[in-house]
Structures are given as C-alpha cells and as structure tokens.
Design an enzyme around this catalytic site. Sequence first.
Site, PDB file in Angstrom:
ATOM      1  CE  LYS A 195     -14.230  -2.379   1.235  1.00 31.60           C
ATOM      2  NZ  LYS A 195     -13.458  -2.713   2.451  1.00 31.60           N
ATOM      3  CE  LYS A 226      -4.290  -1.771   1.942  1.00 30.49           C
ATOM      4  NZ  LYS A 226      -5.347  -1.576   2.937  1.00 30.49           N
ATOM      5  CE  LYS A 233      -6.421  -7.005  -1.173  1.00 26.41           C
ATOM      6  NZ  LYS A 233      -7.798  -6.769  -0.779  1.00 26.41           N
TER       7      LYS A 233
HETATM    8  P1  ATP Z   1      -8.135  -2.276   0.698  1.00 26.62           P
HETATM    9  O1  ATP Z   1      -7.565  -2.726  -0.625  1.00 26.62           O
HETATM   10  O2  ATP Z   1      -8.358  -0.809   0.790  1.00 26.62           O
HETATM   11  O3  ATP Z   1      -7.394  -2.838   1.882  1.00 26.62           O
HETATM   12  P2  ATP Z   1      -9.988  -4.402   0.721  1.00 26.62           P
HETATM   13  O4  ATP Z   1     -10.679  -4.618  -0.573  1.00 26.62           O
HETATM   14  O5  ATP Z   1      -8.837  -5.281   1.063  1.00 26.62           O
HETATM   15  O6  ATP Z   1      -9.600  -2.884   0.776  1.00 26.62           O
HETATM   16  P3  ATP Z   1     -10.849  -4.647   3.463  1.00 26.62           P
HETATM   17  O7  ATP Z   1     -11.960  -3.943   4.135  1.00 26.62           O
HETATM   18  O8  ATP Z   1      -9.439  -4.273   3.785  1.00 26.62           O
HETATM   19  O9  ATP Z   1     -11.090  -4.495   1.885  1.00 26.62           O
HETATM   20  O10 ATP Z   1     -11.002  -6.214   3.700  1.00 26.62           O
HETATM   21  C1  ATP Z   1     -12.149  -6.829   4.273  1.00 26.62           C
HETATM   22  C2  ATP Z   1     -12.019  -8.337   4.186  1.00 26.62           C
HETATM   23  O11 ATP Z   1     -12.081  -8.772   2.827  1.00 26.62           O
HETATM   24  C3  ATP Z   1     -10.688  -8.883   4.732  1.00 26.62           C
HETATM   25  O12 ATP Z   1     -10.951 -10.062   5.477  1.00 26.62           O
HETATM   26  C4  ATP Z   1      -9.897  -9.209   3.509  1.00 26.62           C
HETATM   27  O13 ATP Z   1      -8.966 -10.258   3.718  1.00 26.62           O
HETATM   28  C5  ATP Z   1     -10.997  -9.649   2.556  1.00 26.62           C
HETATM   29  N1  ATP Z   1     -10.606  -9.457   1.159  1.00 26.62           N
HETATM   30  C6  ATP Z   1     -10.281  -8.275   0.572  1.00 26.62           C
HETATM   31  N2  ATP Z   1     -10.017  -8.439  -0.728  1.00 26.62           N
HETATM   32  C7  ATP Z   1     -10.163  -9.776  -0.983  1.00 26.62           C
HETATM   33  C8  ATP Z   1     -10.031 -10.579  -2.152  1.00 26.62           C
HETATM   34  N3  ATP Z   1      -9.691 -10.042  -3.324  1.00 26.62           N
HETATM   35  N4  ATP Z   1     -10.266 -11.911  -2.058  1.00 26.62           N
HETATM   36  C9  ATP Z   1     -10.608 -12.467  -0.875  1.00 26.62           C
HETATM   37  N5  ATP Z   1     -10.759 -11.763   0.275  1.00 26.62           N
HETATM   38  C10 ATP Z   1     -10.537 -10.433   0.225  1.00 26.62           C
HETATM   39 MG    MG Z   2      -7.634  -4.786   2.783  1.00 29.00          MG
END
Ligand code: ATP
Ligand code: MG
Length: 332
Positions: free
Chosen positions: A198, A112, A195
Amino acid sequence: RLRVLSGIQPTSGSFHLGNYLGAVRQWVALQESHDAFYMVVDLHAITVAQDPAVLRENTRVSVAQLLGVGLDPERCTLFVQSHVPEHAQLAWVMNCLTGFGEASRMTQFKDKSAKQGSDSTTVGLFTYPILQVADILLYQADQVPVGEDQRQHVELTRDLAERFNTRFGPTFTVPKPYIPKETAKIFDLQDPAAKMSKSASSPKGLISLLDDIKGSAKKFKSAVTDTDTVIAYDEKEKPGVSNLLSIYSAISGRSVEELVEHFDGKMYGALKTELADYYSEWVAPIQERTRTYLEDPAELDKVLAQGAEKARAVAAPTLAQAYDRIGFLPPV
Ligand code: ATP
Ligand code: MG
C-alpha cells in the site's frame, strides 16, 4: 476450535491483491473452521501521518471491503482496533519486555524507516511490531494468518509470549504463523523484486481491488516480465511471469502447472490479456458488494458495535490476568 487473529491497516482507500491473496482470503476460509477475530488496525495506521477525515473514511471502507470479500459477522468477530482499549494497554507491558536490540532487528521497520528518513520516522513505527504482539496475545490466538512479510513479527510474538510465561507463569498462548506458500508474497507488477505494498508500490505496480477495473486490466497488460518468451514458473529467472501465474492461479483456482500447460506455445501477451479479463470478471462482484455495505452506514455501525463487544469480552480478562501476574495492584 482453534482461534485465529489478524488485522489490516486502513492506510488506503482499498486493499490490494497482495493483502487479499496473502491474508484476507485465508481469513474468509478460516472463519468456517476457526474461532476467528479480524480487525482493522487503525492504531497501526497512525505510525505514519494520517489525515483525520481520510483515516475515518478509510476505516469504514476497509470494514465494508472485508464484508465485501466474504467476512460474515455471524461467523467471525470483526472490529476496529481502537474500539478495544486493551490493545494499547497490553502493548505497553510488551514494550517493557522487549529488548531495544531485539526491536531494532525488525526488517519491516528497517525497510520502512529507510524510505522515510529519521525525522519523519516515529517511535510508533519502531514499536508497532510490539503492538502487534499485544494484538495477538490478547486473544490467545493459536494461529495468525498473514503474508510472509509478517513472519518475523509472529516470531517476536512467540518469543515474548514465552518470556512472559516463563517470568510470570503460564498466561499467553504461543501462536503460530499461518502462511500458505503459494500466495505468501505477491509482487509489485512493475518491480517483481519488491512486494506489492500500500505504502511503497508505484500506482502502476499496485492492483487495488476497489480501483477502476479498466485501469487495473491495463496494469496487468503492462506488467514487467523479461526478455525471454516462454511462459514458465521460475521465481528466480522469471519473477514477473511467475507472479502473474501465481495471481492467476490463486484467483481462478487452477493450478500453476495447469496454467503453464494451457499457455504452452503462447506469448506473454496471452497470459496478460487472459489474466486481465479473468480479474475483471472476478473483482466486479466484490466491488458491488462493498458498495452495498458502504451505502448502509447504520448496518456497518451495528457490525462494529457487536464486534467490539465480542472482542472486549476476550481481551479484557486476558489483560486483567496479565496485570495481576505482573504485580499491579487490582483497582479497589
Ligand atoms: P504497508 O506497505 O503500508 O505496510 P501493506 O500493503 O503491507 O501496507 P498491511 O495492512 O500492512 O498492508 O498488511 C495486511 C496484510 O496483508 C498482512 O497480513 C500482510 O502480511 C499482507 N500482505 C501485505 N502485502 C502483501 C503481499 N505483497 N503479498 C502477500 N501478503 C501481503
Ligand atoms: Mg504491511
């Protein structure tokens, strides 16, 4: 009953398929069999700059969406992280038990911060895994249902729990990650090496559950695959196709093998179109239920007030015990 704890950031107006399949879907299942604590982690969200009005709105939407996919406040404790001050308090303690080098090895931070440059990278982003340690330990969680990207942070949690227990006497439960393999990592539809995220995915690679359904169907149809034509599951050689198969399998409940057989002799277009159609039917009722909760702010407030009270009832005694073990003088 074993206890589970997990959280999701209110950093966007909707969570995405990776969040749902990697984590939230397990939350819904585990509330039936476990003593479950789930939270919207607004303290984590401010590790990057947030507009106050947007953050407030996204926090409400996140809660409504969690209810919309099936969390039931009668079966789990659903709350907002900042409503429970003990998180920030225990995080400080854990900061003081973590080595600087140890924290520097966290790959989520490295990824990040590399994207942001050092001037916009906050110290909060550096220490957020340690806040996560506090989140988990406060509730004496046995298991932590998260996606694969969070495994390292659960490992850090285990290390710090053991370190504290060794130094000050048995205080914290040492938790285990709960990461079902099939959906541990959902990939960006435009970049099947990355992956779905968000903060990092391009709009075309990201399926947000509350987005316009027709638009999401289009994204499935233009997903990046490969130049081969055979529909088969092979993460290395066919990451794009495998990702689509994983998603289809997870939301439909049909095994990947069954789907591969079903698509035998068909082209990629058939997989994309069928998945787009299936997804559209599947997500519509989720959107509808989320809307219903958003239209009733008083009910949402009630859920959150109850959740915060139930959460504090567990978090406060854990923090008090940790403070006592450390040698802080009890307040008179
Ligand atoms: P950011 O990229 O800003 O960290 P994020 O998409 O990872 O956002 P989070 O709120 O950090 O979202 O994660 C919430 C949950 O979703 C966590 O348990 C994380 O491991 C899971 N998660 C996030 N992205 C994935 C993905 N691509 N596949 C499976 N699990 C995911
Ligand atoms: Mg995350």
